[in-house]
Design a protein around this motif. Sequence first.
Motif, PDB file in Angstrom:
ATOM      1  N   TYR A 155       0.516  -1.228   0.013  1.00 31.59           N
ATOM      2  CA  TYR A 155       0.060  -0.207  -0.315  1.00 31.59           C
ATOM      3  C   TYR A 155       0.937   1.319   0.330  1.00 31.59           C
ATOM      4  O   TYR A 155       1.083   2.105   1.066  1.00 31.59           O
ATOM      5  N   PRO A 156       1.100   1.887  -1.285  1.00 32.97           N
ATOM      6  CA  PRO A 156       2.371   2.708  -1.254  1.00 32.97           C
ATOM      7  C   PRO A 156       1.303   4.618  -1.115  1.00 32.97           C
ATOM      8  O   PRO A 156       0.537   4.742  -1.264  1.00 32.97           O
ATOM      9  N   LYS A 157       2.069   5.286  -0.142  1.00 34.35           N
ATOM     10  CA  LYS A 157       1.966   6.543  -0.207  1.00 34.35           C
ATOM     11  C   LYS A 157       2.431   7.133  -0.949  1.00 34.35           C
ATOM     12  O   LYS A 157       3.520   5.990  -2.267  1.00 34.35           O
ATOM     13  N   GLU A 158       1.950   8.267  -0.999  1.00 37.45           N
ATOM     14  CA  GLU A 158       2.557   9.092  -2.097  1.00 37.45           C
ATOM     15  C   GLU A 158       3.930   9.131  -2.282  1.00 37.45           C
ATOM     16  O   GLU A 158       4.175   8.928  -3.859  1.00 37.45           O
ATOM     17  N   LYS A 159       4.413   9.443  -1.843  1.00 41.13           N
ATOM     18  CA  LYS A 159       6.267   9.741  -1.624  1.00 41.13           C
ATOM     19  C   LYS A 159       6.906   8.276  -2.548  1.00 41.13           C
ATOM     20  O   LYS A 159       7.994   8.150  -3.104  1.00 41.13           O
ATOM     21  N   ASP A 160       5.941   7.380  -2.543  1.00 43.96           N
ATOM     22  CA  ASP A 160       6.180   5.982  -3.945  1.00 43.96           C
ATOM     23  C   ASP A 160       5.732   5.886  -4.626  1.00 43.96           C
ATOM     24  O   ASP A 160       5.997   4.254  -5.446  1.00 43.96           O
ATOM     25  N   LEU A 161       5.347   6.659  -4.803  1.00 44.48           N
ATOM     26  CA  LEU A 161       3.964   6.064  -6.159  1.00 44.48           C
ATOM     27  C   LEU A 161       5.075   6.670  -7.444  1.00 44.48           C
ATOM     28  O   LEU A 161       5.352   5.552  -8.496  1.00 44.48           O
TER      29      LEU A 161
ATOM     30  N   ASP B  82      -3.628  -2.442  -4.333  1.00 42.58           N
ATOM     31  CA  ASP B  82      -4.048  -0.796  -3.996  1.00 42.58           C
ATOM     32  C   ASP B  82      -4.596  -0.594  -5.512  1.00 42.58           C
ATOM     33  O   ASP B  82      -3.798  -0.376  -6.461  1.00 42.58           O
TER      34      ASP B  82
ATOM     35  N   ARG C 114      -3.799  -6.000   7.053  1.00 38.18           N
ATOM     36  CA  ARG C 114      -3.288  -4.852   7.706  1.00 38.18           C
ATOM     37  C   ARG C 114      -3.063  -4.114   8.956  1.00 38.18           C
ATOM     38  O   ARG C 114      -3.828  -4.215   9.628  1.00 38.18           O
TER      39      ARG C 114
ATOM     40  N   SER D 274       6.717  -0.609   8.486  1.00 37.06           N
ATOM     41  CA  SER D 274       5.614  -0.904   8.056  1.00 37.06           C
ATOM     42  C   SER D 274       4.976  -2.624   7.829  1.00 37.06           C
ATOM     43  O   SER D 274       5.858  -2.642   6.651  1.00 37.06           O
TER      44      SER D 274
ATOM     45  N   ASN E 110       2.428  -2.848   5.777  1.00 36.18           N
ATOM     46  CA  ASN E 110       1.948  -2.362   4.358  1.00 36.18           C
ATOM     47  C   ASN E 110       2.733  -2.254   3.460  1.00 36.18           C
ATOM     48  O   ASN E 110       2.062  -1.717   2.167  1.00 36.18           O
ATOM     49  N   MET E 111       4.085  -2.357   3.540  1.00 34.24           N
ATOM     50  CA  MET E 111       4.619  -1.866   2.764  1.00 34.24           C
ATOM     51  C   MET E 111       5.444  -2.727   2.775  1.00 34.24           C
ATOM     52  O   MET E 111       7.017  -2.902   1.679  1.00 34.24           O
TER      53      MET E 111
END
Length: 429
Positions: A87-93, A115, A194, A205, A207-208
């Motif tokens: 589940y990437p965050k914005e910085k991971d896109l 995701d 989760r 995390s 989720n990462m």
Amino acid sequence: MTYTEEKPDKPEIARPILEEMPELLCPAGNMEKLETAVAYGADAVYLGAGDLNLRSAGAGFKWEELPAAFELCRNNNVQAYFCVNAYPKEKDLSKVRADLEKLAKCPPDGLIIADPGVLMLASEILPDISVHISTQANTGNSEAVKFWKKFGATRVNLARELSASDVTDIAGKAEGMELEMFVHGAMCMAISGRCFLSAWLNDRSANMGRCTHPCRFEYKATGLRVEEKTRPGQDVWEAVEHEGYTEFFAAEDLCLVHYVRMLARLGVASLKIEGRTKSSSYLAQVVDVYRTVIDRAKKGGPLPGNAMEELVNAATRPLTTAFFKSSGPSTIAQPPSKEERKPVVARVLEQREDGSWLLSVKARWEEDCDVSILIPGLKRPLVASGDYSFAATNGEPKDVIHSGTQAVLRCDHPDIAPGLFIRKETPKN
């Protein structure tokens, strides 16, 4: 070694031959585990590379290894599914895009995604690759299945929290969509993985893909027995100490081996085994069981008599049907004690020019014990202690070999072959 199980059907009971059987989908945490899964009967494997699969911390391929891995799969008619299920965050896109662009140069047979944003990027960069929705998406109803289908997915791994009745209802409404289910391996105390324990405790995390598994840690119980306000006098939660510590978060391991025929009749497309971080020794035993059970079910045969014995021998936690059974106890087996366990001691690498066998040693192996060869199809031919001998790779005779080394086995048994495992059957006297 003790376990309770649903009794397999008696041999005289007629069972219909099933035309379509589910795919057996197995974990491949590295090249040795991939080779093991293929050798013991996987129809498909799932694997990952980089930082965006949920086993990135301890089980993954290097990008440069993927071509050889995919070629091995193609040569053995095995499908390869690549995990991009974090589940990437914005910085991971940017990492997601970069990984998908790498895959475009060496595409797998399918992508495993959780995701929606990753799904959108995959449809742009790899539009011709099938998308399978990860169990992390927690798909628990037919409308969710339809949602994923609408956005291009071809398969959904159903949530592990579903009962047999739930799965039956969804299967009847999932027209045009493949369903996949975990049938064996580790469970998570959180909803379909989760979990934030690892992020909270170790800043890694789950989720990462960086879970440190705090649920498996040992904790010292300091008064952890509680009542709930509306249930006076009833202990709702209790942490039981073992030598002062307890694994009170740890879930039991899933085992649905008795339900393979039922899931096949429901039209479940794929039965999945968890365990990219498990050893290749574990994988050999578990994959062999489920491959044999699926093949027997297709022909109308009963559950093999040694199926549960094999699964119990590989287990380190109790085996359970978890949420799948709606009533009755869910725990069906306890792991063996150290004295009862039959450890896998070696993997056969290759035959040498003099007819001996080069081994990768997995556990201490003394020359004065009987062993069995793990032959696909749950065949376990015995090799008596006097029918083999050891040597170091330089030819020096040995009477014991040790984990983490290579050694030479001199044995004329006809069933020994590269890629197979050898297991200790009797302890040293």
